[in-house]
Write a protein that holds these residues in place. Structure first.
Motif, mmCIF file in Angstrom:
data_model
loop_
_atom_site.group_PDB
_atom_site.id
_atom_site.type_symbol
_atom_site.label_atom_id
_atom_site.label_comp_id
_atom_site.label_asym_id
_atom_site.label_seq_id
_atom_site.Cartn_x
_atom_site.Cartn_y
_atom_site.Cartn_z
ATOM 1 N N MET A 1 3.570 31.024 -23.628
ATOM 2 C CA MET A 1 4.106 30.574 -22.357
ATOM 3 C C MET A 1 5.625 30.663 -22.374
ATOM 4 N N ALA A 2 6.177 31.181 -21.300
ATOM 5 C CA ALA A 2 7.630 31.221 -21.140
ATOM 6 C C ALA A 2 8.103 29.838 -20.735
ATOM 7 N N GLY A 3 9.331 29.538 -21.059
ATOM 8 C CA GLY A 3 9.847 28.219 -20.737
ATOM 9 C C GLY A 3 11.174 28.258 -20.020
ATOM 10 N N ILE A 4 11.447 27.169 -19.322
ATOM 11 C CA ILE A 4 12.724 26.945 -18.653
ATOM 12 C C ILE A 4 13.286 25.660 -19.234
ATOM 13 N N ASP A 5 14.575 25.674 -19.536
ATOM 14 C CA ASP A 5 15.256 24.503 -20.092
ATOM 15 C C ASP A 5 16.668 24.484 -19.518
ATOM 16 N N ILE A 6 16.918 23.576 -18.582
ATOM 17 C CA ILE A 6 18.202 23.511 -17.878
ATOM 18 C C ILE A 6 18.747 22.093 -17.967
ATOM 19 N N SER A 7 20.014 21.971 -18.329
ATOM 20 C CA SER A 7 20.718 20.693 -18.255
ATOM 21 C C SER A 7 21.757 20.812 -17.148
ATOM 22 N N HIS A 8 21.821 19.790 -16.295
ATOM 23 C CA HIS A 8 22.730 19.817 -15.150
ATOM 24 C C HIS A 8 23.416 18.458 -15.037
ATOM 25 N N SER A 9 24.729 18.463 -15.136
ATOM 26 C CA SER A 9 25.459 17.197 -15.019
ATOM 27 C C SER A 9 25.607 16.813 -13.549
ATOM 28 N N HIS A 10 25.752 15.505 -13.323
ATOM 29 C CA HIS A 10 25.948 14.993 -11.963
ATOM 30 C C HIS A 10 26.724 13.688 -12.038
ATOM 31 N N ALA A 11 27.229 13.255 -10.878
ATOM 32 C CA ALA A 11 28.002 12.024 -10.825
ATOM 33 C C ALA A 11 27.386 11.003 -9.868
ATOM 34 N N LEU A 12 26.111 11.182 -9.521
ATOM 35 C CA LEU A 12 25.461 10.262 -8.593
ATOM 36 C C LEU A 12 25.021 8.981 -9.302
ATOM 37 N N PRO A 13 25.094 7.863 -8.578
ATOM 38 C CA PRO A 13 24.521 6.638 -9.139
ATOM 39 C C PRO A 13 23.001 6.806 -9.261
ATOM 40 N N PRO A 14 22.359 6.068 -10.155
ATOM 41 C CA PRO A 14 20.923 6.254 -10.401
ATOM 42 C C PRO A 14 20.044 6.220 -9.148
ATOM 43 N N GLN A 15 20.305 5.305 -8.226
ATOM 44 C CA GLN A 15 19.464 5.211 -7.027
ATOM 45 C C GLN A 15 19.590 6.462 -6.151
ATOM 46 N N ARG A 16 20.800 6.981 -6.009
ATOM 47 C CA ARG A 16 20.984 8.195 -5.196
ATOM 48 C C ARG A 16 20.407 9.410 -5.903
ATOM 49 N N ALA A 17 20.520 9.469 -7.227
ATOM 50 C CA ALA A 17 19.937 10.591 -7.975
ATOM 51 C C ALA A 17 18.421 10.570 -7.838
ATOM 52 N N ARG A 18 17.830 9.399 -7.922
ATOM 53 C CA ARG A 18 16.374 9.292 -7.791
ATOM 54 C C ARG A 18 15.940 9.684 -6.377
ATOM 55 N N ALA A 19 16.683 9.266 -5.369
ATOM 56 C CA ALA A 19 16.364 9.627 -3.981
ATOM 57 C C ALA A 19 16.447 11.144 -3.792
ATOM 58 N N ALA A 20 17.457 11.765 -4.386
ATOM 59 C CA ALA A 20 17.587 13.221 -4.288
ATOM 60 C C ALA A 20 16.424 13.914 -4.985
ATOM 61 N N LEU A 21 15.998 13.381 -6.132
ATOM 62 C CA LEU A 21 14.847 13.953 -6.826
ATOM 63 C C LEU A 21 13.554 13.724 -6.042
ATOM 64 N N ASP A 22 13.456 12.613 -5.340
ATOM 65 C CA ASP A 22 12.292 12.394 -4.473
ATOM 66 C C ASP A 22 12.226 13.469 -3.389
ATOM 67 N N ASP A 23 13.378 13.833 -2.853
ATOM 68 C CA ASP A 23 13.435 14.898 -1.849
ATOM 69 C C ASP A 23 13.002 16.234 -2.455
ATOM 70 N N VAL A 24 13.478 16.515 -3.655
ATOM 71 C CA VAL A 24 13.080 17.736 -4.357
ATOM 72 C C VAL A 24 11.567 17.734 -4.588
ATOM 73 N N ALA A 25 11.023 16.598 -5.013
ATOM 74 C CA ALA A 25 9.584 16.492 -5.275
ATOM 75 C C ALA A 25 8.782 16.750 -4.002
ATOM 76 N N ALA A 26 9.226 16.208 -2.886
ATOM 77 C CA ALA A 26 8.517 16.411 -1.618
ATOM 78 C C ALA A 26 8.500 17.887 -1.240
ATOM 79 N N LYS A 27 9.621 18.566 -1.457
ATOM 80 C CA LYS A 27 9.680 19.991 -1.138
ATOM 81 C C LYS A 27 8.804 20.814 -2.081
ATOM 82 N N LEU A 28 8.775 20.448 -3.358
ATOM 83 C CA LEU A 28 7.890 21.140 -4.305
ATOM 84 C C LEU A 28 6.430 20.989 -3.883
#
Length: 91
Positions: free
Chosen positions: A1-28
């Motif tokens: 199996m091929a793999g993807i491994d990405i690290s991405h820095s950000h400056a969002l507070p935890p609640q905003r980062a989680r909300a943004a990931l919730d949006d990403v999850a909904a789109k996925l």
């Protein structure tokens, strides 16, 4: 199996980062029929041909995914799209 491994820095507070990931999850889920679930600070996603997770840490997101045979051939474009979305949501 091929793999993807990405690290991405950000400056969002935890609640905003989680909300943004919730949006990403909904789109996925909508676009690719992915199953997503939170396990602590880890968002897991899966469907036929891909299993992965986004680990949310203070100041850092870590995306890992295992791609099945058919999707492995498209690893480059998939990785580029992940990076684009991370830049859009977390920069």
């Amino acid at each position: 199996m091929a793999g993807i491994d990405i690290s991405h820095s950000h400056a969002l507070p935890p609640q905003r980062a989680r909300a943004a990931l919730d949006d990403v999850a909904a789109k996925l889920a909508q676009r690719f029929d992915m199953r997503t679930a939170w396990d602590g600070d880890r968002l897991t996603f899966s469907r036929s041909g891909v299993d992965g997770a986004i680990d949310m840490q203070p100041g850092l997101l870590h995306v890992t995914a295992k791609l099945g045979f058919l999707l492995a051939a498209m690893r480059g474009p998939i990785e580029a799209e992940i990076r684009r979305v991370l830049d859009e949501k977390f920069s």
